[in-house]
Design an enzyme around this catalytic site. Structure first.
Site, PDB file in Angstrom:
ATOM      1  N   ARG A   1       0.854  -1.180   0.000  1.00 31.88           N
ATOM      2  CA  ARG A   1       0.000   0.000   0.000  1.00 31.88           C
ATOM      3  C   ARG A   1       0.891   1.232   0.000  1.00 31.88           C
ATOM      4  O   ARG A   1       1.705   1.410   0.915  1.00 31.88           O
ATOM      5  CB  ARG A   1      -0.928  -0.015   1.223  1.00 31.88           C
ATOM      6  CG  ARG A   1      -1.750   1.235   1.368  1.00 31.88           C
ATOM      7  CD  ARG A   1      -2.825   1.171   2.460  1.00 31.88           C
ATOM      8  NE  ARG A   1      -3.401   2.505   2.536  1.00 31.88           N
ATOM      9  CZ  ARG A   1      -3.230   3.357   3.551  1.00 31.88           C
ATOM     10  NH1 ARG A   1      -2.580   2.984   4.632  1.00 31.88           N
ATOM     11  NH2 ARG A   1      -3.726   4.573   3.487  1.00 31.88           N
TER      12      ARG A   1
ATOM     13  N   ASN B   1      -7.384   2.001   9.810  1.00 24.01           N
ATOM     14  CA  ASN B   1      -6.064   2.163  10.415  1.00 24.01           C
ATOM     15  C   ASN B   1      -6.242   2.185  11.926  1.00 24.01           C
ATOM     16  O   ASN B   1      -7.099   2.917  12.446  1.00 24.01           O
ATOM     17  CB  ASN B   1      -5.417   3.495   9.982  1.00 24.01           C
ATOM     18  CG  ASN B   1      -5.074   3.522   8.498  1.00 24.01           C
ATOM     19  OD1 ASN B   1      -5.200   2.513   7.793  1.00 24.01           O
ATOM     20  ND2 ASN B   1      -4.635   4.667   8.023  1.00 24.01           N
TER      21      ASN B   1
ATOM     22  N   GLU C   1      -3.589  -0.034   8.088  1.00 23.40           N
ATOM     23  CA  GLU C   1      -2.374   0.328   8.831  1.00 23.40           C
ATOM     24  C   GLU C   1      -2.494  -0.196  10.245  1.00 23.40           C
ATOM     25  O   GLU C   1      -3.543  -0.075  10.869  1.00 23.40           O
ATOM     26  CB  GLU C   1      -2.174   1.850   8.946  1.00 23.40           C
ATOM     27  CG  GLU C   1      -1.689   2.534   7.720  1.00 23.40           C
ATOM     28  CD  GLU C   1      -1.539   4.053   7.911  1.00 23.40           C
ATOM     29  OE1 GLU C   1      -1.285   4.525   9.036  1.00 23.40           O
ATOM     30  OE2 GLU C   1      -1.702   4.756   6.901  1.00 23.40           O
TER      31      GLU C   1
HETATM   32  C1  PNW Z   1      -1.160   7.561  10.696  1.00 19.97           C
HETATM   33  N1  PNW Z   1      -3.064  10.973  15.898  1.00 19.97           N
HETATM   34  O1  PNW Z   1      -1.009   8.826  11.239  1.00 19.97           O
HETATM   35  C2  PNW Z   1      -0.765   7.786   9.255  1.00 19.97           C
HETATM   36  O2  PNW Z   1      -1.656   7.270   8.293  1.00 19.97           O
HETATM   37  C3  PNW Z   1       0.643   7.430   8.936  1.00 19.97           C
HETATM   38  O3  PNW Z   1       1.102   8.220   7.859  1.00 19.97           O
HETATM   39  C4  PNW Z   1       1.511   7.589  10.184  1.00 19.97           C
HETATM   40  O4  PNW Z   1       2.873   7.475   9.914  1.00 19.97           O
HETATM   41  C5  PNW Z   1       1.017   6.547  11.166  1.00 19.97           C
HETATM   42  O5  PNW Z   1      -0.370   6.683  11.423  1.00 19.97           O
HETATM   43  C6  PNW Z   1       1.765   6.566  12.491  1.00 19.97           C
HETATM   44  O6  PNW Z   1       1.560   7.780  13.163  1.00 19.97           O
HETATM   45  C7  PNW Z   1      -1.553   9.270  12.420  1.00 19.97           C
HETATM   46  O7  PNW Z   1      -2.405  11.883  16.469  1.00 19.97           O
HETATM   47  C8  PNW Z   1      -0.898  10.343  13.025  1.00 19.97           C
HETATM   48  O8  PNW Z   1      -4.155  10.583  16.356  1.00 19.97           O
HETATM   49  C9  PNW Z   1      -1.407  10.901  14.163  1.00 19.97           C
HETATM   50  C10 PNW Z   1      -2.571  10.391  14.714  1.00 19.97           C
HETATM   51  C11 PNW Z   1      -3.241   9.334  14.123  1.00 19.97           C
HETATM   52  C12 PNW Z   1      -2.708   8.777  12.970  1.00 19.97           C
END
Ligand code: PNW
Length: 457
Positions: free
Chosen positions: A76, A294, A363
């Site tokens: 992905r 995710n 994810e």
């Molecule tokens: C997701 N939050 O990001 C993204 O889809 C990815 O690109 C990222 O690297 C991964 O999770 C890990 O962080 C998030 O603060 C970033 O709630 C922040 C949050 C949730 C998801």
């Protein structure tokens, strides 16, 4: 509960363009909001940027060989909008599209199924300057871009997702401001959420018009597994409010064709929602072929017991009076609690809420402080434990009737972790940022075994 995954279950890994590609000035690419944001002092830890990232733009063939060695069935990735349509409107960039054609051909040549996400947060800066997601026009620009990518890659990519985690785009981008473009305006964030929903609907229509019938169109969400700290009415109400502002604001229109009445009530002091026009919600409720979920960690909320204003702008406009609590359990390097039951709960929730809609874990993964040993090997038993727990949660959901077709570990590679820069490593493959050399971690070797056997050893 079954102990093996069904035959045909798809095992993958995920990345996103700005987090891995680098090559930000090459072949006509223009800046995205993340280039602007990461180059603004104070926005990203240590001043890190995606300028080079993991150099996947040049090393994609090596990375596909790595995926093949891990036994991955799917990859992905996301397409960088400013790479393939540099100003966010108008003609495509042939060189930009050619990169994704080469990447997809390399994947197909190794028997790896490409799963393409159109928007993983890298809005062309020019569109942000014209108003960004709070502007309705951006949704129409997105549909145009979706059609352009579909016409270029629709002959070789079957599996498509419109947006990745619109909650992050709207609320981290425009309410709390910790993500690009870094604005802190609650009303703008709610408008952004609607225009992301609309972009999804219009984008899905554009994909259908350009893609063959076998194409499978989805959206990727990060629904919040939110629990109430107690069963008191006040705490349950806090849970309801956060569920509305993080999940139902998207699944309401996408799955059921309407914004939840309680969400509109809760945000009445911020907006009257007059930006939702007649017909929008029927565009947004485009029939999906699958839904990407995710999941990293659950949330625990209660009614706040004091009225102290929160210290920083909140990503939940309309949820004053809700307190967040660290759930119990071990934590990752992000300080996120490890609790696979949240993944099980979400898979079962959508099994009930959208019967017949195939789901994927698009994810899931964890950051830990990985360090190579004297011989260069990276041992990451905590990540193996994290993955094992979540694989068991997927197995349990499968046993209880959830239709889950695949699982994508976040991430294939250590990469640019947004506001945390390179300080957080999510990869099952270690990246040495000095040399950009790749080393499969212990978890990668372990994942290879799970894929080969279909069994969580
Ligand atoms: C997701 N939050 O990001 C993204 O889809 C990815 O690109 C990222 O690297 C991964 O999770 C890990 O962080 C998030 O603060 C970033 O709630 C922040 C949050 C949730 C998801």
């Amino acid at each position: 509960m079954p102990t093996t995954f069904p035959p045909g279950f798809v095992w993958g890994a995920a990345t996103a363009a700005y987090q891995v590609e680098g090559a930000v000035h090459e072949d006509g690419r223009t800046p995205s909001i993340w280039d602007t944001f990461s180059h603004t002092p104070g926005k990203v830890l240590n001043g890190d940027t995606g300028d080079t990232a993991t150099d996947h733009y040049h090393r994609y063939a090596e990375d596909v060989r790595l995926m093949a060695a891990l036994g991955l069935g799917a990859y992905r990735f996301s397409v960088s909008w400013p790479r393939v349509q540099p100003t966010g409107s108008g003609p495509a960039s042939p060189k930009g599209l050619d990169f994704y054609r080469r990447l997809v051909d390399e994947l197909l040549a190794h028997g790896i199924k490409p799963v393409l996400t159109l928007y993983h947060w890298d809005l062309p800066q020019e569109l942000e300057t014209a108003g960004g997601w709070p502007a309705r026009e951006t949704a129409y620009r997105f549909a145009d871009y979706a059609g352009l990518v579909a016409r270029a890659l629709g002959d070789r990519v079957e599996c498509w997702a419109t947006l990745n985690e619109p909650w992050c785009s709207a609320f981290l981008g425009y309410a709390s401001g910790v993500h690009a473009p870094g604005r802190t305006d609650d009303a703008a964030a709610l408008r952004a959420a609607h225009h992301l929903n609309l972009a999804h609907g219009l984008g899905a229509q554009a994909l259908r018009a350009a893609l063959p019938r076998r194409a499978r169109v989805a959206v990727v969400l990060n629904p919040n597994a939110v629990r109430a700290r107690t069963t008191s009415p006040a705490d349950l109400d806090a849970q309801r409010r956060i569920d509305a502002l993080s999940t139902r604001i998207f699944t309401g229109p996408m799955l059921h064709g309407a914004y939840p009445a309680d969400l509109i009530d809760d945000t009445a002091g911020i907006t009257d929602w007059s930006f939702v026009r007649d017909g929008d919600t029927s565009v947004i409720k485009h029939p999906l072929d699958w839904l990407g979920i995710n999941y990293y960690t659950p949330s625990v909320v209660s009614a706040a017991t004091d009225n102290r204003p929160s210290p920083a702008p909140s990503p939940y406009p309309g949820a004053q009076g809700v307190a967040f609590h660290q759930p119990p359990g071990p934590r990752t390097a992000m300080d996120w609690t490890v609790d696979p039951s949240g993944l099980y709960d979400l898979l079962m929730r959508f099994t009930r809420e959208a019967p017949g809609l195939p789901l994927a874990v698009s994810e899931n993964g964890a950051a830990y402080d990985d360090k190579p040993d004297g011989r260069g090997a990276v041992h990451d038993p905590d990540r193996i434990a994290y993955l094992r727990g979540h694989f068991d949660a997927v197995l349990r959901a499968l046993g209880d009737g959830a239709d889950v077709w695949g699982y994508f570990v976040w991430s294939l590679l250590d990469n640019f972790e947004w506001a945390y820069g390179y300080s957080k490593r999510f990869g099952i493959v270690y990246v040495d940022y000095a040399t950009l050399s790749r080393t499969v971690k212990g978890s990668g070797e372990w994942y290879r075994g799970v894929i080969r056997s279909g069994r969580v050893g």
